[in-house]
Design a protein around this motif. Structure first.
Motif, mmCIF file in Angstrom:
data_model
loop_
_atom_site.group_PDB
_atom_site.id
_atom_site.type_symbol
_atom_site.label_atom_id
_atom_site.label_comp_id
_atom_site.label_asym_id
_atom_site.label_seq_id
_atom_site.Cartn_x
_atom_site.Cartn_y
_atom_site.Cartn_z
ATOM 1 N N SER A 210 4.960 4.401 -41.431
ATOM 2 C CA SER A 210 3.808 4.719 -41.756
ATOM 3 C C SER A 210 3.954 6.567 -41.597
ATOM 4 O O SER A 210 2.962 7.065 -42.131
ATOM 5 C CB SER A 210 2.461 4.232 -41.274
ATOM 6 O OG SER A 210 2.607 4.455 -39.942
ATOM 7 N N LYS B 115 -4.137 2.786 -38.325
ATOM 8 C CA LYS B 115 -3.119 2.021 -37.965
ATOM 9 C C LYS B 115 -3.065 2.269 -36.333
ATOM 10 O O LYS B 115 -2.677 0.985 -35.802
ATOM 11 C CB LYS B 115 -1.689 2.318 -38.664
ATOM 12 C CG LYS B 115 -0.368 1.454 -38.413
ATOM 13 C CD LYS B 115 0.572 1.616 -39.221
ATOM 14 C CE LYS B 115 1.577 0.594 -39.134
ATOM 15 N NZ LYS B 115 2.604 0.886 -40.081
ATOM 16 N N ASN C 82 1.726 -3.065 -41.258
ATOM 17 C CA ASN C 82 2.147 -1.923 -42.362
ATOM 18 C C ASN C 82 1.143 -2.202 -43.489
ATOM 19 O O ASN C 82 1.034 -1.570 -44.360
ATOM 20 C CB ASN C 82 3.266 -2.399 -42.822
ATOM 21 C CG ASN C 82 4.489 -1.722 -41.985
ATOM 22 O OD1 ASN C 82 3.991 -0.884 -41.023
ATOM 23 N ND2 ASN C 82 5.770 -2.108 -42.464
ATOM 24 N N LYS C 83 0.183 -3.159 -43.640
ATOM 25 C CA LYS C 83 -0.894 -3.232 -44.610
ATOM 26 C C LYS C 83 -2.345 -2.493 -44.038
ATOM 27 O O LYS C 83 -2.930 -2.273 -44.804
ATOM 28 C CB LYS C 83 -1.265 -4.537 -44.781
ATOM 29 C CG LYS C 83 -0.203 -5.717 -45.407
ATOM 30 C CD LYS C 83 -0.827 -6.901 -45.551
ATOM 31 C CE LYS C 83 0.900 -7.832 -45.705
ATOM 32 N NZ LYS C 83 1.676 -7.172 -46.832
ATOM 33 N N SER D 31 -4.447 0.731 -43.398
ATOM 34 C CA SER D 31 -4.778 1.940 -44.304
ATOM 35 C C SER D 31 -3.753 2.983 -43.809
ATOM 36 O O SER D 31 -3.623 3.453 -42.682
ATOM 37 C CB SER D 31 -6.203 2.286 -43.948
ATOM 38 O OG SER D 31 -6.447 3.504 -44.793
ATOM 39 N N PRO D 32 -3.273 3.805 -44.852
ATOM 40 C CA PRO D 32 -2.505 4.995 -44.347
ATOM 41 C C PRO D 32 -2.954 6.200 -44.174
ATOM 42 O O PRO D 32 -2.583 7.201 -44.407
ATOM 43 C CB PRO D 32 -1.641 4.883 -45.856
ATOM 44 C CG PRO D 32 -2.374 4.489 -47.013
ATOM 45 C CD PRO D 32 -3.363 3.610 -46.232
ATOM 46 N N ASN E 4 -4.433 4.350 -50.787
ATOM 47 C CA ASN E 4 -3.733 3.360 -51.611
ATOM 48 C C ASN E 4 -4.496 2.006 -52.120
ATOM 49 O O ASN E 4 -4.373 1.170 -51.684
ATOM 50 C CB ASN E 4 -2.566 2.852 -50.485
ATOM 51 C CG ASN E 4 -1.600 1.962 -51.236
ATOM 52 O OD1 ASN E 4 -1.146 2.099 -52.380
ATOM 53 N ND2 ASN E 4 -0.947 0.918 -50.548
ATOM 54 N N LYS F 39 0.476 -3.138 -55.311
ATOM 55 C CA LYS F 39 0.629 -2.652 -53.878
ATOM 56 C C LYS F 39 -0.632 -1.732 -53.628
ATOM 57 O O LYS F 39 -1.124 -0.990 -54.086
ATOM 58 C CB LYS F 39 1.672 -1.623 -53.670
ATOM 59 C CG LYS F 39 3.041 -2.499 -53.731
ATOM 60 C CD LYS F 39 4.357 -1.724 -53.375
ATOM 61 C CE LYS F 39 5.539 -2.291 -53.919
ATOM 62 N NZ LYS F 39 5.835 -3.722 -53.186
ATOM 63 N N ARG F 40 -1.518 -2.640 -52.527
ATOM 64 C CA ARG F 40 -2.430 -1.704 -52.094
ATOM 65 C C ARG F 40 -2.606 -1.867 -50.395
ATOM 66 O O ARG F 40 -1.709 -2.660 -49.557
ATOM 67 C CB ARG F 40 -3.797 -2.508 -52.360
ATOM 68 C CG ARG F 40 -3.995 -2.381 -53.988
ATOM 69 C CD ARG F 40 -4.856 -3.880 -54.584
ATOM 70 N NE ARG F 40 -3.815 -4.906 -54.329
ATOM 71 C CZ ARG F 40 -4.204 -6.133 -54.105
ATOM 72 N NH1 ARG F 40 -5.474 -6.377 -54.160
ATOM 73 N NH2 ARG F 40 -3.630 -7.182 -53.891
ATOM 74 N N SER F 41 -3.428 -1.384 -49.853
ATOM 75 C CA SER F 41 -3.626 -1.389 -48.146
ATOM 76 C C SER F 41 -5.345 -1.713 -47.902
ATOM 77 O O SER F 41 -6.092 -1.767 -48.886
ATOM 78 C CB SER F 41 -3.533 -0.238 -47.469
ATOM 79 O OG SER F 41 -2.198 0.446 -47.961
ATOM 80 N N TYR G 127 -9.228 -2.875 -53.187
ATOM 81 C CA TYR G 127 -8.315 -2.551 -51.879
ATOM 82 C C TYR G 127 -8.010 -4.052 -51.451
ATOM 83 O O TYR G 127 -8.162 -5.106 -51.932
ATOM 84 C CB TYR G 127 -9.324 -2.117 -50.968
ATOM 85 C CG TYR G 127 -10.692 -2.859 -50.624
ATOM 86 C CD1 TYR G 127 -10.785 -3.790 -49.686
ATOM 87 C CD2 TYR G 127 -11.700 -1.905 -51.419
ATOM 88 C CE1 TYR G 127 -12.075 -4.444 -49.686
ATOM 89 C CE2 TYR G 127 -13.073 -2.591 -51.068
ATOM 90 C CZ TYR G 127 -13.279 -3.692 -50.120
ATOM 91 O OH TYR G 127 -14.443 -4.406 -50.048
ATOM 92 N N ASN H 78 4.040 -11.633 -49.056
ATOM 93 C CA ASN H 78 2.858 -10.927 -48.631
ATOM 94 C C ASN H 78 1.588 -12.021 -48.325
ATOM 95 O O ASN H 78 0.486 -11.600 -48.110
ATOM 96 C CB ASN H 78 2.245 -9.892 -49.723
ATOM 97 C CG ASN H 78 3.094 -8.570 -49.531
ATOM 98 O OD1 ASN H 78 3.482 -8.090 -48.625
ATOM 99 N ND2 ASN H 78 3.289 -8.152 -50.552
#
Length: 628
Positions: A27, A37, A60-61, A63-64, A95, A436-438, A553, A620
């Motif tokens: 990340s 994170k 890793n899921k 929020s970035p 994301n 792909k989402r966060s 999301y 997932n």
């Protein structure tokens, strides 16, 4: 801590941007305590009592968002109108899955132009009044998550012009597409449209007109909405009012899942020409198809319709008017409604009011209503009703009992005895099909509306029109979240990673471990089971399983059901015996509350409460249990 001291600490962290990466993490800011994170890692340490390795697939899921973005959007979310004005930067940074706003129109292109790639715009005119020449459009919104496009005119009023459209919105998620006219009033030339919306998830697609009022033009439409999942699609006019035009439509809605589709006019009032429609709704699962007007009021045309709803599974279909009120010509309908499982089919108006036609209908399936056809000129080669012979073809003997021969993907459900070293078995497609989402940071998710009573506010925030796929996606997810739990089920919709930890520990206690299948190798192939380990010694245990929902999301539906056993198993290549995956499977010991038509009983035989049923944890998705 004083405000100035805290601000100085934050500045230091942002300047040095400490990075601690490992165990699958990339990340870039996982070591920064002021990122979502970083907070999640600290929360895991606080809430989970054991020192087992942290689950990288969950971390890793997170929020970035970096620390500065986190602070900015946390402040913005307090004013939802302000957040809505920054939606696209927010969606990109966090994301999320959000529909783009359309870019300005490309108003007119009249010369030969070859487009390689194009997306997220309104296209008003392409190739209008072109004389001769050749145009090719290769990729339109290829692989977009939520393409929102409008294509108004393509090769309208052209003469002797050849054009190709290769791909329109393939491999998208939640697509919202409109194609108004293709080759309208064109004279001569050829038109080929290869792919419209293949391999998409939740389509909302419309095609209004293809080669209307064309003269002497050859046209070919190869694939429309193949392998689509859920959603609605409509095709209004194909070759209407054509003159001496040959047309082919190869595939419409093949291999779809729970699709509502409407095809309104094919070759209506056309003069001469050969028209072929090869496949409509083949291999569909629970389709709802409506076909209105095929070759109606045409003159001396040759019509062939090869497959309608062949090998489909249940669903509701309606076909209205095949060559109604035509003058002469030939009409051949080869196969209608040869289904795996009976649905509701209605066919109204076959050759009705036609003048001297040659009408042949080869095969008509089961459980159908056929009304209002040309009794003097129609020929039926094979008509199936509910005879014992037909019922026998739709059922098979399993343990001396008759069960529906309804198609269920091989390996989707299996018995517990299959989880033994050396067993060779099919594995279903366990790949995650969702975009792909966060997760949102918990503090942001908590401030956004999240209920069907506030769906209007949610649609406003996410720029979702009332009839858009995004609005439907939000409504469907919220409805499922608010559904009452099943007997013995404890459930909750989870919109932050911290909420998932809280729900799992509230059911299982703080000494927990979360597992998922390691990768997707072996999907849709035969696999061999290697070493197997039963969690909690293979005894019945408590668990919490979490499955993704389609939402802007990352949203999970988490639930705990009674009486399950959980297993880990090495997955081997059956030829080389090499390990290719490490799978997690859950076996439901008590199936007494399941419906008798559940896919597990269709695939395995038997019925509610009589057998246990196992399935893999897909990519997932995840399952929680008490640590051994």
């Amino acid at each position: 801590m004083h405000t100035k001291t805290l601000s100085f600490c934050i500045l230091l962290v942002l300047l040095f941007n400490v990075v601690v990466a490992g165990n699958g993490d990339n990340s870039g800011e996982s070591g920064n305590p002021f990122t979502p994170k970083g907070y999640l890692i600290r929360y895991w340490k606080k809430q989970v009592s054991n020192d087992l390795p942290k689950p990288w697939f969950l971390l890793n899921k997170a929020s970035p968002l970096n620390a500065a973005q986190y602070a900015t959007y946390t402040k913005l979310v307090a004013d939802q109108n302000a957040l809505s004005t920054q939606l696209h930067s927010f969606c990109s940074s966090a994301n999320l899955l959000c529909a783009p706003d359309l870019s300005p129109s490309l108003e007119k292109h009249s010369n030969d132009v070859n487009f390689a790639s194009y997306n997220d715009k309104n296209f008003t005119n392409y190739g209008t009044t072109s004389a001769g020449g050749f145009d090719a459009f290769k990729n339109y919104s290829d692989g977009e998550n939520i393409p929102v496009d409008s294509f108004r005119r393509y090769s309208r009023d052209s003469g002797g012009h050849d054009d190709r459209f290769s791909n329109y919105a393939p491999d998208g998620n939640v697509i919202d597409e409109t194609f108004n006219t293709y080759g309208a009033n064109a004279a001569g030339g050829t038109g080929k449209f290869t792919n419209y919306g293949p391999n998409v998830n939740v389509p909302n697609i419309k095609f209004t007109s293809y080669s209307d009022a064309a003269t002497g033009r050859n046209q070919d439409f190869t694939t429309y909405s193949q392998n689509a999942n859920s959603g609605d699609q409509a095709f209004s006019n194909y070759g209407k009012n054509g003159n001496g035009a040959d047309s082919k439509f190869t595939s419409y809605g093949t291999d779809t899942n729970v699709i509502g589709s409407t095809f309104t006019n094919y070759g209506q009032t056309a003069n001469g020409g050969n028209q072929n429609f090869t496949s409509y709704g083949t291999n569909g699962n629970v389709p709802e198809n409506n076909f209105k007007n095929y070759g109606a009021a045409g003159n001396a045309a040759t019509e062939t319709f090869t497959n309608y709803r062949d090998q489909a599974n249940v669903g509701d279909d309606s076909f209205q008017n095949y060559i109604k009120d035509t003058n002469a010509g030939d009409a051949n309908f080869v196969n209608y409604g040869q289904s795996f499982n009976e649905g509701t089919d209605k066919f109204t108006g076959y050759g009705k009011g036609a003048n001297n036609p040659k009408v042949n209908f080869k095969t008509y399936g089961v459980n159908n209503t056929f009304k209002d056809y040309a009794k003097d000129s129609a020929t039926f080669s094979n008509y199936h009703n509910k005879s014992s012979q037909v019922l026998a073809s739709l059922t098979e003997v399993n343990g001396g009992k008759m069960v529906n021969n309804r198609w269920v993907e091989p390996g989707k459900f299996f018995r517990e005895k299959m989880l033994k070293s050396g067993t060779v078995m099919p594995m279903p497609d366990i790949k995650d099909k969702m975009p792909k989402r966060s997760f949102l940071p918990r503090v942001i998710a908590a401030k956004l509306p999240f209920s069907t009573s506030k769906i209007g506010e949610m649609k406003k925030i996410f720029h979702a029109a009332d009839d858009s796929p995004i609005a439907k996606m939000i409504g469907d997810a919220l409805t499922e979240c608010e559904r009452a739990p099943s007997a013995g089920e404890t459930k909750r919709c989870i919109n932050s990673a911290e909420d998932m930890i809280d729900f799992a520990t509230s059911v299982l206690g703080r000494n927990v471990v979360v597992r998922t299948t390691e990768n997707t190798k072996g999907s849709k192939e035969n696999i061999m089971i290697g070493s197997v380990k039963g969690i909690n010694g293979g005894k019945v245990t408590k668990s919490v399983s979490c499955h993704q929902s389609l939402f802007p999301y990352l949203l999970y539906y988490c639930h705990s059901v009674p009486k399950v056993r959980v297993y880990e198993a090495d997955i081997l290549d059956p030829n080389s015996k090499a390990k290719i995956n490490h799978g997690v499977a859950i076996c439901h010991v008590d199936t007494s509350s399941w419906g008798p038509t559940h896919g597990a009983f269709v695939a395995l035989g038997s019925g509610p409460g009589k057998i246990e049923v196992c399935h893999w944890i897909f990519e997932n998705d995840m399952t929680w249990a008490i640590a051994d």
